[in-house]
Design a protein around this motif. Structure first.
Motif, mmCIF file in Angstrom:
data_model
loop_
_atom_site.group_PDB
_atom_site.id
_atom_site.type_symbol
_atom_site.label_atom_id
_atom_site.label_comp_id
_atom_site.label_asym_id
_atom_site.label_seq_id
_atom_site.Cartn_x
_atom_site.Cartn_y
_atom_site.Cartn_z
ATOM 1 N N HIS A 53 -30.110 -55.158 2.208
ATOM 2 C CA HIS A 53 -31.158 -55.353 1.199
ATOM 3 C C HIS A 53 -32.495 -54.782 1.661
ATOM 4 N N TRP A 54 -32.431 -53.648 2.337
ATOM 5 C CA TRP A 54 -33.650 -52.954 2.738
ATOM 6 C C TRP A 54 -34.208 -52.199 1.530
ATOM 7 N N LYS A 55 -35.126 -52.785 0.861
ATOM 8 C CA LYS A 55 -35.673 -52.163 -0.341
ATOM 9 C C LYS A 55 -36.535 -50.945 -0.032
ATOM 10 N N PHE A 56 -36.988 -50.837 1.213
ATOM 11 C CA PHE A 56 -37.871 -49.714 1.540
ATOM 12 C C PHE A 56 -37.112 -48.373 1.564
ATOM 13 N N ILE A 57 -35.768 -48.416 1.589
ATOM 14 C CA ILE A 57 -35.025 -47.151 1.605
ATOM 15 C C ILE A 57 -34.842 -46.593 0.191
ATOM 16 N N THR A 58 -35.160 -47.379 -0.821
ATOM 17 C CA THR A 58 -34.990 -46.891 -2.190
ATOM 18 C C THR A 58 -36.140 -45.967 -2.571
ATOM 19 N N ILE A 59 -35.855 -45.077 -3.498
ATOM 20 C CA ILE A 59 -36.843 -44.112 -3.993
ATOM 21 C C ILE A 59 -37.045 -44.366 -5.480
ATOM 22 N N PRO A 60 -38.301 -44.419 -5.958
ATOM 23 C CA PRO A 60 -38.533 -44.568 -7.403
ATOM 24 C C PRO A 60 -37.843 -43.458 -8.187
ATOM 25 N N TRP A 61 -37.353 -43.801 -9.345
ATOM 26 C CA TRP A 61 -36.569 -42.833 -10.123
ATOM 27 C C TRP A 61 -37.400 -41.684 -10.659
ATOM 28 N N LEU A 62 -38.678 -41.903 -10.933
ATOM 29 C CA LEU A 62 -39.508 -40.845 -11.526
ATOM 30 C C LEU A 62 -39.614 -39.609 -10.632
ATOM 31 N N PRO A 63 -40.037 -39.732 -9.372
ATOM 32 C CA PRO A 63 -40.100 -38.512 -8.553
ATOM 33 C C PRO A 63 -38.730 -37.867 -8.347
ATOM 34 N N GLY A 72 -34.861 -33.448 -9.645
ATOM 35 C CA GLY A 72 -33.614 -33.042 -10.287
ATOM 36 C C GLY A 72 -33.835 -32.045 -11.407
ATOM 37 N N THR A 73 -34.899 -32.257 -12.188
ATOM 38 C CA THR A 73 -35.204 -31.325 -13.279
ATOM 39 C C THR A 73 -35.585 -29.954 -12.734
ATOM 40 N N ALA A 74 -36.428 -29.943 -11.704
ATOM 41 C CA ALA A 74 -36.841 -28.673 -11.104
ATOM 42 C C ALA A 74 -35.639 -27.928 -10.515
ATOM 43 N N VAL A 75 -34.768 -28.661 -9.841
ATOM 44 C CA VAL A 75 -33.582 -28.034 -9.256
ATOM 45 C C VAL A 75 -32.674 -27.473 -10.348
ATOM 46 N N ALA A 76 -32.527 -28.222 -11.441
ATOM 47 C CA ALA A 76 -31.675 -27.754 -12.537
ATOM 48 C C ALA A 76 -32.207 -26.447 -13.124
ATOM 49 N N PHE A 77 -33.523 -26.342 -13.305
ATOM 50 C CA PHE A 77 -34.114 -25.102 -13.814
ATOM 51 C C PHE A 77 -33.889 -23.954 -12.836
ATOM 52 N N TYR A 78 -34.077 -24.235 -11.556
ATOM 53 C CA TYR A 78 -33.929 -23.189 -10.546
ATOM 54 C C TYR A 78 -32.481 -22.710 -10.476
ATOM 55 N N VAL A 79 -31.535 -23.648 -10.462
ATOM 56 C CA VAL A 79 -30.121 -23.279 -10.418
ATOM 57 C C VAL A 79 -29.728 -22.541 -11.692
#
Length: 340
Positions: free
Chosen positions: A38-48, A53-60
């Motif tokens: 339950h280490w919450k500090f390892i989670t990443i907010p979904w927005l960034p 993911g969007t930038a990578v999709a455009f690039y790919v």
């Protein structure tokens, strides 16, 4: 070239399934770490993460578009080869000077031009299949070995058809040995066709205007060969190709840290759903990257390539039938849903 309308799950697994061997353990390890600590500090907010993911999709997507352009240009080149070969054959067969007399010597020269041209097509195919250092079959390690095996399996399926090429009746052993002295035998074969056309002019079998038309047809093959060699010998810019791979790796690496936090909001037991979701999302990005990566090089002998053997055989059949020959080879048929 794949000739199936739809890919089966088995086909998809053969193409990209090996990447599940690291995708699933990675998603599992991050999910298990969060579930038991339950280490919450390892989670990443979904927005960034979604922005990445969007930038990578455009690039790919950009990379895939450019890779497809290389593949489609290669197909157009060989399509032009088909059309120009038919034009050359019908001109060689039918164009005659006003005072020309058809004799055995002239007929043999005309037939020799057509036979020489068939050899040229097969020779060009062989030259384009020679591996260069940035192609998949030239890589070191597991991926290079895996793609070499892929290519070997495809060539083994067409073993009989490939053997037929080495026993072509259109050229003597002495001529083959002479061609092997040159760095670019295909170019020399085109030069020999020009010499044969000049013989027709010297024998007054054609006039100067007809020679110009025939030579223009020969010149078109120099142009198409040069375009094919440009694709073969000039790689897709490595920064575009490499950074696309790097960006996908970064996104897939961060992906479970974002997904696990979202599913944790639904309850502890729902955390485990982040594993299949993460694997599916990561697999989609990996496959998008692979599609572009394998479309960059249309002349390396893998299942996505231009079916040069089939195209050469199609031209061979058309040209022999135009010349009235009876011993006609059979068209190349797909094997295991692949046309070589």
């Amino acid at each position: 070239m794949l000739v199936k309308k739809n890919l089966s799950l088995k086909d998809i697994y053969k193409f990209a399934g090996q990447h599940l061997l690291w995708l699933f353990p990675w998603m599992l390890s991050v999910t298990a770490l969060y579930y038991f600590t339950h280490w919450k500090f390892i989670t990443i907010p979904w927005l960034p993460l979604s922005l990445i993911g969007t930038a990578v999709a455009f690039y790919v997507g950009f990379k895939n578009n450019q890779s497809y352009d290389r593949l489609w240009e290669a197909r157009k080149i060989w399509g032009a080869m088909v059309n120009n070969s038919r034009k050359l054959s019908t001109m060689v067969k039918n164009i005659k000077g006003e005072n020309s007399v058809s004799d055995e010597s002239t007929d043999n020269i005309r037939k020799k031009i057509i036979h020489n041209h068939i050899v040229y097509l097969y020779q060009l195919r062989e030259q384009l299949l020679r591996p260069v250092r940035w192609e998949h079959v030239s890589l070191y390690g597991a991926f290079g070995f895996y793609n070499q095996k892929r290519r070997d399996r495809i060539f083994k399926d067409f073993e009989n058809e490939l053997k037929e090429i080495h026993y072509l009746r259109y050229i003597s052993k002495e001529e083959i040995q002479e061609l092997q002295q040159f760095n670019n035998p295909a170019t020399q074969l085109l030069d020999q066709q020009t010499q044969l056309i000049q013989k027709l002019l010297d024998q007054h079998s054609i006039n100067y205007m007809q020679q110009i038309e025939l030579q223009a047809s020969i010149n078109s093959f120099y142009d198409e060969q040069g375009r094919a060699e440009r694709i073969k010998n000039f790689p897709f810019p490595r920064k575009y190709a490499s950074f696309s791979f790097v960006f996908v790796c970064i996104f897939v690496f961060l992906l479970p840290f974002g997904i696990v936090g979202e599913f944790a909001k639904l309850g502890d037991e729902m955390i485990w759903l982040s594993i299949p979701v993460g694997v599916i999302v990561g697999f989609i990005y990996v496959v998008m990257e692979l599609i572009g990566d394998y479309s960059e090089n249309p002349f390396e002998g893998l299942q996505n390539d231009i079916p040069m053997l089939s195209i050469c055989r199609t031209i061979e059949i058309d040209l022999l039938q135009m010349m009235g020959e009876k011993d006609i080879p059979k068209p190349i048929q797909p094997k295991n849903n692949i046309l070589l």
